[in-house]
Scaffold this active site. Structure first.
Site, PDB file in Angstrom:
ATOM      1  N   ASP A 223      -0.480  -5.577   9.424  1.00 49.77           N
ATOM      2  CA  ASP A 223      -1.522  -4.603   9.115  1.00 49.77           C
ATOM      3  C   ASP A 223      -2.742  -5.416   8.673  1.00 49.77           C
ATOM      4  OD1 ASP A 223      -3.098  -2.520   8.390  1.00 49.77           O
ATOM      5  OD2 ASP A 223      -1.743  -1.656   6.893  1.00 49.77           O
TER       6      ASP A 223
ATOM      7  N   TRP B  85       0.864  -1.187   0.000  1.00 50.19           N
ATOM      8  CA  TRP B  85       0.000   0.000   0.000  1.00 50.19           C
ATOM      9  C   TRP B  85       0.900   1.237   0.000  1.00 50.19           C
ATOM     10  CZ3 TRP B  85      -1.976   2.583   4.928  1.00 50.19           C
ATOM     11  CH2 TRP B  85      -2.955   3.544   4.631  1.00 50.19           C
TER      12      TRP B  85
ATOM     13  N   LYS C 159     -13.107  -0.778   6.198  1.00 51.38           N
ATOM     14  CA  LYS C 159     -13.709  -1.612   5.144  1.00 51.38           C
ATOM     15  C   LYS C 159     -14.732  -2.581   5.725  1.00 51.38           C
ATOM     16  CE  LYS C 159      -9.845  -0.165   3.201  1.00 51.38           C
ATOM     17  NZ  LYS C 159      -9.577   0.764   2.183  1.00 51.38           N
TER      18      LYS C 159
HETATM   19  C1  LMR Z   1      -6.842   2.107  -0.593  1.00 51.77           C
HETATM   20  O1  LMR Z   1      -5.801   1.447  -0.619  1.00 51.77           O
HETATM   21  O2  LMR Z   1      -7.405   2.511  -1.628  1.00 51.77           O
HETATM   22  C2  LMR Z   1      -7.487   2.417   0.719  1.00 51.77           C
HETATM   23  O3  LMR Z   1      -6.794   1.783   1.740  1.00 51.77           O
HETATM   24  C3  LMR Z   1      -7.721   3.861   0.951  1.00 51.77           C
HETATM   25  C4  LMR Z   1      -6.473   4.647   1.251  1.00 51.77           C
HETATM   26  O4  LMR Z   1      -6.478   5.361   2.255  1.00 51.77           O
HETATM   27  O5  LMR Z   1      -5.497   4.582   0.512  1.00 51.77           O
END
Ligand code: LMR
Length: 424
Positions: free
Chosen positions: A235, A154, A271
């Site tokens: 996470d 992420w 989520k």
């Molecule tokens: C995402 O990966 O789209 C979500 O977790 C929202 C974010 O805050 O990035």
């Protein structure tokens, strides 16, 4: 002294513009920050006037009509809490009830670690806040030690640990050729990392790839991390949302716990309860004993107090009411399964639609991957074409938020993907 003789008076007579310039000049050279690779996509989507536009960028659940959802269990909890509480400050560590319920959900209803009070835990500002708090804790008490993050991960994970001043290293995770896990690369990198490193692991529904290790692979990862004396930080942003079962989605955690690890864990209710904007989450650290847990919690609070003093109340009340009431919890379990099932179903439909159009490319990974995202394998240039020619918005790494796909737009999306990938 009269203002006309004073220094200030002279300055004012020279013109207020000078005064304004003096005051503002210190940030004159600040450059505009780059757009966030995920939230920037939403900004571009909102600015697009096309009636065909589709947002499969940010990971936020939509129903089959493309509408955001407020879960029934959440609506019911809101009714129950309306007017029932004073709007007082929460303690620095947040809602005790929320923290208790979060620990039961992640560590197990009858966990000995909970009974033995070995877990230091505080309410956090959703998963991001939990990660950030942990990163600051790591930096303060284990300075200079790097955290290994998967490639890819992420995008915000990079920012979080970097801003906390923790050195970042990466480990192999995804194998583009198979659109699956690079298990041997991952194991090799865990083995080659200096003993006692930190490892960031996605507990389930890896973001952005949707590729998770199997149970057997998790067991091997756990043994190796233990042998190397590494510290695993999980996470867990999607518990229940990946498979539809919170217990199954926490399997990696339970494997590590069985193996006797001490762990750090970020939980989020964005989520799985649809509480995106409420920023509800929990950070926990499993310690060796109660005394250590008390000390760790006190230090986490010492970090959060000057940052935001104490966490917000409303979302914590909602989540703890849902989880703490057997009837509402049952409803939540049904609803979270409903969301997971819709996404799993859409994966099959998207794959089917691409295959029906005679796409020469393999699309099995769409149904092999799990959770909110499909890591499509499309290139940034192909994604740019989707956006520019078809008004389909997604991150440039080829990640599709499956939650944005529905029976109404899946054909359009499949057509567009086929158009931009067929000559690849
Ligand atoms: C995402 O990966 O789209 C979500 O977790 C929202 C974010 O805050 O990035």
């Amino acid at each position: 002294m009269a203002i006309s003789n004073s220094f200030t008076g002279k300055l004012l007579r020279r013109g207020s513009a000078d005064g304004v310039r003096l005051m503002s000049s210190w940030f004159r050279n600040v450059d505009q920050a780059p757009k966030d690779p995920i939230l920037g996509v939403t900004e571009a989507f909102l600015a697009d006037q096309s009636p065909n536009k589709v947002n499969v960028g940010v990971g936020a659940y939509r129903d089959d009509n493309g509408k955001p959802v407020v879960l029934e269990c959440v609506r019911e909890a809101e009714k129950r809490i309306a007017g029932s509480q004073f709007m007082e400050y929460l303690p620095m560590g947040g809602s005790i009830k929320l923290v208790e319920e979060s620990l039961k959900l992640a560590y197990g209803e009858n966990s000995d670690f909970i009974k033995d009070k070995r877990i230091a835990a505080v309410q956090a500002l959703s998963g991001t806040g939990a990660c950030r708090l942990f990163a600051a804790f790591q930096q303060r008490f284990h300075p200079g030690t790097q955290i290994y993050i998967p490639v890819p991960t992420w995008s915000n994970h990079h920012n979080i640990w970097k801003d906390a001043g923790v050195p970042l290293k990466t480990f192999r995770y995804y194998y583009p050729e198979s659109r699956g896990l690079d298990f041997s690369g991952l194991m090799e990198d865990i083995k080659n990392a200096p003993n006692g490193s930190f490892f960031l692991l996605h507990a389930c529904a890896h973001n952005p790839t949707g590729v998770d290790p199997t149970e057997e692979q998790w067991r091997e990862i756990s043994s190796l991390i233990k042998a190397k004396g590494h510290f695993p930080f999980f996470d867990m942003a999607y518990q229940g949302f990946a498979s539809g079962s919170p217990e199954r989605d926490a399997k990696a955690i339970s494997i590590f716990l069985e193996d006797g690890h001490l762990i750090g864990l970020a939980q989020s209710y964005a989520k799985n309860m649809g509480l995106y904007g409420q920023r509800v989450g929990c950070l926990s650290v499993l310690c060796e004993d109660e005394k250590q847990a008390v000390a760790v919690k006190s230090q986490l609070q010492l970090i959060s107090r000057p940052m935001y003093s104490n966490p917000p109340l409303h979302g914590a009340l909602i989540a703890s009411t849902v989880l703490g009431d057997p009837e509402l919890k049952k409803l939540w379990l049904e609803e979270v399964k409903g969301m997971a099932d819709r996404i799993i179903g859409m994966r099959a439909t998207l794959r089917e639609n691409l295959e029906k159009r005679g796409s020469p490319l393999p699309w099995q990974h769409i149904t092999d991957q799990i959770g909110m995202f499909c890591y499509s394998g499309m290139t940034p240039e192909q994604v740019d074409r989707l956006t520019n020619e078809f008004h389909i918005y997604m991150t440039r790494n080829g990640r599709i938020s499956m939650a944005g796909i529905n029976s109404g737009n899946v054909g359009y999306i499949a057509d567009a993907i086929h158009q931009v990938t067929k000559s690849a």
